[in-house]
Enzyme design. Structure first.
Site, PDB file in Angstrom:
ATOM      1  CG  ASP A 123      74.517 -25.236  70.011  1.00  0.00           C
ATOM      2  OD1 ASP A 123      75.217 -25.928  69.312  1.00  0.00           O
ATOM      3  OD2 ASP A 123      73.428 -26.049  71.034  1.00  0.00           O
ATOM      4  CD  GLU A 147      69.604 -28.189  64.140  1.00  0.00           C
ATOM      5  OE1 GLU A 147      69.000 -29.151  64.392  1.00  0.00           O
ATOM      6  OE2 GLU A 147      70.742 -29.346  64.518  1.00  0.00           O
TER       7      GLU A 147
END
Length: 549
Positions: free
Chosen positions: A54, A222
């Protein structure tokens, strides 16, 4: 007279040899210096190997800063710095206050998820999710190396993966995802936006859903990031879930609040069309950065596969160039797929000092590469006489609390980890040694006990004693060697006389599976009294992590 001539001849010859040796040394050093200054045309991908999922990036002047998820590792939220998008150094952590958050009881897949790093008007902002332990919060700092403020928790901010966007008028907007609504298709998620008042430190005004993904049946929208590029807004998001179907998609709008229209080139980045045997998988969760000369790059996560389809390192940070065609982003133009090399960004080559691979524990503090699993309620290690001492405590690696365990990230599929330890006990419950850890339900330990050394494997929560080696000496050298999909463990009194402990093992215990899903693998040292109180300690003289070719 003859003896004097011989002596003078010897001295003269000796001087010539010394001069020749000095010349050879000088040539060697110059060649080495020249070799070190050769600037490569291409660089390795990923740019942050091992446990670095991420990624989020921002640029301030000529400096680039990168942050990744840290889950239940502490200190959390590692901050990296680079000036060329290639050579990176760890400059600190944002989450360092042990009282700011509580990871106890959290699985290894919970904790700090998907941070976003931004800079605005002299201040760095970092926003993230504490999944299972608090929700969404942001922190601020004047220097990305720290200190960072304590978390500012945002009430009424549902979902995960928050991001911040500063518009041209200076107003700040929060984007995130949510799924607390009646879905029209399986795994439908919404990306939403609301203004964040940084003075009041809360969300204000209208809240609006911007997208449910790029397609009518998009799953797991997302990781949204919002950008203003020339005369339009770009919404970048992850889709498909963080596995084989992971992807990056893009939508554009003429105004901040939309409507956001999916780009015609979606998904802009994915490897799901290449099949499960392709060596790089699960690309997604991208963030963009622009260089001072106007070039665009993206950082994003991906997984590297070894033999048998195993993923022992977890999700790593990759890089690629991005160009724009009719306002739509083209990732890795002309190539499309992501390999293990890429063309070096045209930035001034700025190498950094390499991290010491061996820790002699001569100082009174751990180097920043070391971390604990969850947050210790009280110190369990100290330094004395050049040694690091671990206190044996009841907590175990299997427990969802902080054990006496120190880890550092594994960065390569081929590495060795070695430590020298002194430890003795008369109790069968006391053990200390080496550990290769992914989660509380997936790890290997090579530990010394009362009269033996024991190799233990934990796979999907099932614990198996693989092998034992009789051992009555107080001191021992412990080593593990990883080669692709295999692990070999050793023990002995010296590096020249090590005995293999058990058969060659698979890396499956620390690879991706239904419980080892999101974080990555660490290697380090571990001591436990297995549920009972103890005043015993294990002494470590040194620890070496070494990557192999």
């Amino acid at each position: 007279m003859r003896n004097i001539i011989i002596t003078r001849s010897f001295i003269f010859l000796n001087r010539k040899i010394k001069r020749l040796l000095l010349l050879l040394v000088t040539i060697f050093l110059c060649a080495r210096m020249m070799g070190e200054t050769i600037i490569p045309d291409s660089i390795s991908n990923p740019i942050r190997t091992g446990f670095h999922p991420d990624p989020s990036i921002c640029r301030v002047g000529e400096d680039y800063y990168l942050v990744t998820s840290s889950f239940t590792w502490f200190p959390g939220l590692p901050i990296y710095h680079s000036r060329d998008l290639t050579n990176w150094s760890l400059i600190g952590h944002a989450l360092t206050n042990p009282k700011a958050i509580d990871f106890n009881g959290m699985t290894d897949n919970d904790g700090i998820w998907a941070p976003t790093l931004r800079y605005h008007n002299g201040t760095f902002y970092l926003i993230t999710t504490a999944h299972g332990c608090g929700g969404n919060f942001y922190m601020t700092a004047k220097n990305p190396a720290g200190p960072w403020s304590d978390p500012v928790w945002l009430k009424d901010a549902p979902g995960i993966d928050p991001s911040l966007f500063f518009d041209e008028d200076g107003r700040c907007y929060y984007t995130g995802n949510r799924w607390d609504f009646k879905s029209a298709w399986p795994a439908q998620c919404a990306v939403w936006m609301q203004e964040l008042d940084l003075q009041k430190r809360c969300l204000v005004g209208e809240r609006k859903t911007l997208a449910y993904g790029h397609a009518a049946n998009a799953k797991y929208a997302e990781g949204p990031h919002l950008y203003k590029i020339k005369d339009h807004y770009l919404l970048l998001m992850a889709e498909g879930g963080s596995d084989y179907n992971h992807a990056v998609t893009a939508l554009t709008a003429k105004s901040l609040w939309g409507p956001y229209v999916p780009c015609t080139v979606n998904p802009v980045l994915t490897h799901r069309h290449l099949g499960k045997d392709y060596p790089v998988q699960s690309l997604g969760h991208a963030d963009l950065v622009q260089t001072p000369t106007g070039d665009w790059y993206a950082v994003f996560l991906g997984k590297r596969i070894v033999e048998g389809g195993l993923v022992p390192l977890g999700r790593e940070t990759f890089l690629c160039e991005v160009s724009f065609q009719n306002g739509e982003p083209i990732f890795n133009p002309g190539i499309g797929v992501i390999g293990n090399r890429l063309k070096r960004p045209p930035l001034p080559w700025t190498p950094v000092s390499k991290t010491d691979k061996q820790n002699d524990f001569e100082s009174s503090a751990l180097s920043p590469e070391w971390a604990t699993m969850r947050i210790p309620e009280q110190p369990f290690h100290h330094f004395a006489d050049g040694n690091l001492f671990l206190s044996l405590r009841p907590e175990m690696a299997d427990s969802l609390v902080c054990p006496s365990m120190l880890l550092r990230r594994v960065h390569s599929h081929n590495f060795s980890a070695t430590t020298t330890m002194s430890f003795s006990t008369r109790r069968v419950n006391e053990w200390a040694g080496l550990v290769l850890y992914r989660t509380a339900k997936g790890y290997y330990s090579l530990l010394k006990g009362k009269n033996e050394i024991r190799l233990t494997k934990v796979l999907l929560g099932k614990k198996t004693i693989i092998a034992t080696l009789p051992w009555k000496e107080k001191s021992v050298i412990l080593r593990l060697v990883a080669k692709g999909a295999t692990l070999t463990f050793y023990a002995g009194l010296s590096n020249d006389m090590l005995y293999q402990v058990g058969e060659v093992q698979s890396v499956d215990a620390v690879s991706d599976n239904k419980v080892n899903r999101f974080n990555g693998t660490g290697v380090g040292i571990y001591a436990t009294s297995n549920g009972k109180q103890s005043i015993n300690k294990a002494s470590y003289q040194w620890f070496e992590y070494k990557e192999e070719n």
